[in-house]
Write a protein that holds these residues in place. Sequence first.
Motif, short mmCIF file in Angstrom:
data_model
loop_
_atom_site.label_atom_id
_atom_site.label_comp_id
_atom_site.label_asym_id
_atom_site.label_seq_id
_atom_site.Cartn_x
_atom_site.Cartn_y
_atom_site.Cartn_z
N GLY A 841 -22.80 2.70 8.79
CA GLY A 841 -21.78 2.36 7.81
C GLY A 841 -21.60 3.41 6.74
N ARG A 842 -22.42 4.48 6.78
CA ARG A 842 -22.29 5.53 5.76
C ARG A 842 -21.11 6.45 6.05
NH1 ARG A 842 -27.90 5.18 6.39
NH2 ARG A 842 -27.91 6.90 7.90
N GLU A 843 -20.63 6.47 7.29
CA GLU A 843 -19.49 7.29 7.66
C GLU A 843 -18.56 6.49 8.57
OE1 GLU A 843 -20.73 10.87 9.50
OE2 GLU A 843 -21.50 11.78 7.67
N VAL A 844 -17.27 6.83 8.51
CA VAL A 844 -16.27 6.16 9.35
C VAL A 844 -15.36 7.24 9.93
CG1 VAL A 844 -14.46 4.41 9.48
CG2 VAL A 844 -16.33 4.14 7.84
N LEU A 845 -15.23 7.24 11.26
CA LEU A 845 -14.27 8.13 11.92
C LEU A 845 -12.92 7.44 11.88
CD1 LEU A 845 -13.57 10.66 13.52
CD2 LEU A 845 -14.16 9.40 15.61
N VAL A 846 -11.96 8.06 11.20
CA VAL A 846 -10.66 7.45 10.96
C VAL A 846 -9.58 8.34 11.54
CG1 VAL A 846 -9.02 6.66 9.21
CG2 VAL A 846 -11.47 6.32 8.87
N SER A 847 -8.62 7.73 12.21
CA SER A 847 -7.43 8.42 12.69
C SER A 847 -6.24 7.50 12.44
CB SER A 847 -7.54 8.75 14.17
OG SER A 847 -6.38 9.44 14.63
N GLY A 848 -5.33 7.94 11.57
CA GLY A 848 -4.22 7.08 11.22
C GLY A 848 -3.13 7.83 10.49
N MET A 849 -2.10 7.10 10.08
CA MET A 849 -0.92 7.68 9.43
C MET A 849 -1.20 7.95 7.96
SD MET A 849 2.96 6.22 9.20
CE MET A 849 3.20 6.53 10.95
N ILE A 850 -0.75 9.10 7.49
CA ILE A 850 -0.88 9.47 6.08
C ILE A 850 0.25 8.79 5.31
CG2 ILE A 850 -0.99 11.36 4.43
CD1 ILE A 850 -1.80 13.19 6.74
N THR A 851 -0.12 7.97 4.33
CA THR A 851 0.89 7.28 3.52
C THR A 851 1.04 7.88 2.14
OG1 THR A 851 -0.76 5.67 2.76
CG2 THR A 851 0.51 5.10 4.74
N ARG A 852 0.09 8.70 1.72
CA ARG A 852 0.20 9.30 0.39
C ARG A 852 -0.46 10.67 0.39
NH1 ARG A 852 -2.69 9.56 -4.49
NH2 ARG A 852 -1.36 9.53 -6.35
N TRP A 853 0.34 11.69 0.02
CA TRP A 853 -0.16 13.06 -0.11
C TRP A 853 -0.39 13.35 -1.58
CZ3 TRP A 853 -0.25 16.43 4.29
CH2 TRP A 853 0.34 15.90 5.44
N ALA A 854 -1.53 13.91 -1.91
CA ALA A 854 -1.82 14.34 -3.28
C ALA A 854 -2.62 15.63 -3.23
CB ALA A 854 -2.59 13.27 -4.05
N MET A 855 -2.62 16.37 -4.31
CA MET A 855 -3.26 17.68 -4.33
C MET A 855 -4.76 17.58 -4.08
SD MET A 855 -2.92 20.64 -7.23
CE MET A 855 -3.69 19.66 -8.50
N ARG A 856 -5.38 16.48 -4.53
CA ARG A 856 -6.82 16.33 -4.37
C ARG A 856 -7.22 15.09 -3.59
NH1 ARG A 856 -6.39 18.81 -9.43
NH2 ARG A 856 -7.67 20.67 -9.64
N SER A 857 -6.25 14.33 -3.08
CA SER A 857 -6.59 13.12 -2.33
C SER A 857 -5.54 12.84 -1.26
CB SER A 857 -6.71 11.91 -3.27
OG SER A 857 -5.46 11.62 -3.85
N LEU A 858 -5.98 12.11 -0.24
CA LEU A 858 -5.10 11.67 0.84
C LEU A 858 -5.37 10.20 1.11
CD1 LEU A 858 -5.45 14.65 3.34
CD2 LEU A 858 -3.39 14.05 2.09
N THR A 859 -4.31 9.46 1.46
CA THR A 859 -4.45 8.04 1.79
C THR A 859 -3.97 7.82 3.22
OG1 THR A 859 -4.10 7.37 -0.50
CG2 THR A 859 -3.78 5.69 1.20
N VAL A 860 -4.82 7.21 4.03
CA VAL A 860 -4.50 6.89 5.42
C VAL A 860 -4.52 5.38 5.57
CG1 VAL A 860 -5.27 7.08 7.81
CG2 VAL A 860 -5.42 9.06 6.30
N ARG A 861 -3.48 4.85 6.20
CA ARG A 861 -3.35 3.40 6.37
C ARG A 861 -3.54 3.03 7.84
NH1 ARG A 861 1.32 0.49 3.25
NH2 ARG A 861 -0.16 1.08 1.62
#
Length: 929
Positions: A841-861
């Motif tokens: 549970g310390r890591e999660v392999l995620v593959s999904g659509m990017i819903t928010r682009w930011a200079m220092r962060s990304l959001t995947v839904r």
Amino acid sequence: MHLTEATILSTRANTLALHNAGPTVSTTVVHGALVSGQSVTTTVPIVTPKPPKAIFSIVSWNIQDYKGSKIDKGRPFVHAFIKRLVEALKIDLLLLIETDIDLDKAVARIELQDHGNFGSEHPTSPCDFHLVGSGRAFKKMELPQSFTLDDLQQSKMKITEDLDWTEEIEAFFPTYAVTYDKKRVSYPKLKQLIDGTDFRPEAAEFVRTTACPTCAGAGCECGGRKTCLYCTCTFCKGTRQRTVFCRDCTCRTCHEERILRWPCSRCGSEDGNCMECGGRPVEQWCPTCHCVTCVGEGERQVTQQQQCPTCNGARSERVTCPLCQGRRGAVQPCPECAGPSSMDVDQCERCGGTRQITVACAGCAGQGQAVRMCQQCAGGGTVPVTVTVDCSDCDGLGYKARLSRGTTCERCSGTGRRQVVCGKCRPARCPTCDGAGEPSANAWNYAVETASLLLQTKVFAAYDVETYAAMWRTPPTRLASKFGVGHEACDRKLAWLCTGASLCSTDPAGKQLGFQDVQDDINGRSPFVMSLWLSLGGKHVQLPIAALHALWEVTKPKPQGQKKKKATPSSELARLRGLSVERMLDLAVEYPGAAAATLGSFDNPLLVGDLNLDYSPGKRTGETRALQKFLDLGYATSTRGTKTSLATLEAGLAKLEKAAGTAQLYSAAYDHFLMKVGSDLEQHVVQSGVIDILDLAKRIILADPQLAGDIDADASKHPRPAPRTRKSKSTKSPPKKKKKAPAPLPPYDLAQTKDPDLARAFYLYRKYVSDHVPVLVDILVDTQSAEQAALHDRMILHGSQLGQIIDKKREQARVPGVAGHWTELKFEFTGDQVMQVAEGGREVLVSGMITRWAMRSLTVRLIETDKTGQPTGAHLDFHGTHTIDPEILRDFKQVGITWLTGTFTPTPNSEQEVNKSSGTAEPPLFWRP
């Protein structure tokens, strides 16, 4: 002290002049270098402008029996007094108590009444005040378990032309089983028997029942005999409901199938050898939800401008020099020694004895490369590229969804199906209980009201009714409801009244506090609760308001065998009224977006109303002690013992015939504003007290001689009370004497009183308006800053566009998410959704659509799935920081990258919803630009 209109306006003006003077901040600025060890300084005053303060005013007014003749008969003095006062003092929130049953009619007159034309029946200007909340409170009563029509006839109240008990008894049929000679009868049948000649009232018996008397609890028109459609409906199979597609989130044409199937026009899709259909239905895209832009693919090819890969956007490129072919120059004979010269070759400094020199190429200046316009981009710096992106018209779905991506339908909870009442068997439901099988709440209330009209106290205990009305001054242009659920204050004041103001008699857990409990001694009128926001000194303050018209008397059924019911002692009444005020602190207050909490748990509660507790500081009366007990909890009263209730009309006129003076016309201090000592609210109170309404009435009459004459004429017709006669203490009966006719009492002559103008004002207000005077509290609040005002005006101007933006933000805020950090990132145009938990549970392999682009962060839904791998419709957001170069990130977004695959490391304790509201409801967006 009673506050006159002039005093109130003067106090406001002085307070605003003090706070809106404009603060000046001095700062020291150093000019030049040090001179003789000292610096050359000068002090420059800098004025820092701040938004001006404003007065937010609240008035509570008990309008005694505001109904009937006070509304639509004679001259409407009540409407005129209210309008004149609230307009003169610019009241923001008006609480009307005891408006009684004609609330809608009364409020309509206040909203339309022209305050400039006193007593006019022809309004000429609209009012800024509008009804924002109301509630009608009944005393919780139990109906008699049974009675006969003979009991009703013997115990009924006096019949008037507006009350025919033979018509009114129909109200008992939804809650009582009615029999005549032990046989069930309907209302038409009973009415027919009543009109007959041999009707016996004692044979008509009403017995209270918990099941619907009409259908015997079956809920249908056949009474459970299984002969009506409600019992035998094959469409719903007895469930009384059917499943339908949700019309809010599903396509009404294809019901989310995306394809319509039609029978072949040639063979009806029945011939397997048909050349057109092959025996199968003809399919076509749904014309309603099919996206014609991407032809149902969900993506489309678009041409975008990308930086030229040859010149990297420089618009030019370097090539090998065509003149020297990259050799940077040419070899030529040395002009010093290679020609006819007597110079020794070994001594030539130019060529060093080689007899040759290298001459730089004129085309490239010896560089070997020349600069020319980029051939690939033709000097433009960019080249067109074709990329595959999600279709913007359908959001990459291939069809036009009724809801935007990431939102869940609130009506069906995302299932796409809803349960509705079966329309086939609905007409066969019992018309009395509407299929419920038991009397509805409205039926009980209807029966209670009718019983209060027909039955005397000895049969039916005293019945009480109370209506509260909250009226709010609104700006000329109202804020669209998309920006916040509530009411905005006028004049750019930062005050916001949440919707949902209503009666409340329970705590946050739903437990009754006694106001509507038959077994409790304070059973009577229910409090009225409102949720208000104010900005005080730059601080957003929740100001819950609870209004109460406390019980006047305690009425219980007479004990069996007791000839006369004992009256409740005044000390006990005072205790119960004080107890009802204390229990107001436990009332449930609910702000939108926040959990319900008790009124007393807030930092700035405000209790208001006619508490029927005559507070006289320094006196040891039961009512004073009862209220003082509450004040000892840390509260203060704004009226400070000033009288708010007027004497009776006859008593007041009798006093004015003997002496002048306003103080003698008041009787008790019943009305109060109660607030916490030391709270933000108390610290920002400018003034509070009792409005001198008689001064206003006097000025109105002085300005209208015709009105003064009408009042004198009306008073001359008002009957004087008969003088009281004292009974003799002698036990012997006096000798009988012939009674003389009493001398006629002289009519009232207001012009002959000690203060005719005051007498007219008292007569007009006390007879035609109320026996209570209004109480006021003025609060110093903030107004919109320049940035807030600009945003507010943009919200007004671009309401629909900004509303969509705010709605989108709210939709995103509903999606739960986890915070963390992204590593090992891979950007793609599209892909398959993946979520694999690793490392315990310390890591999660995620593959999904990017819903928010930011200079220092990304959001995947991601779309959550159940155990079988089927999507549930719920979403989960991964909000993670990253270390990607912002320029590279920008290029990825520009070329249409929408998919991210990477390792996500959650931060500790981040499993909660990162977008979830903090639990504190806030006013609209313009409060916090």
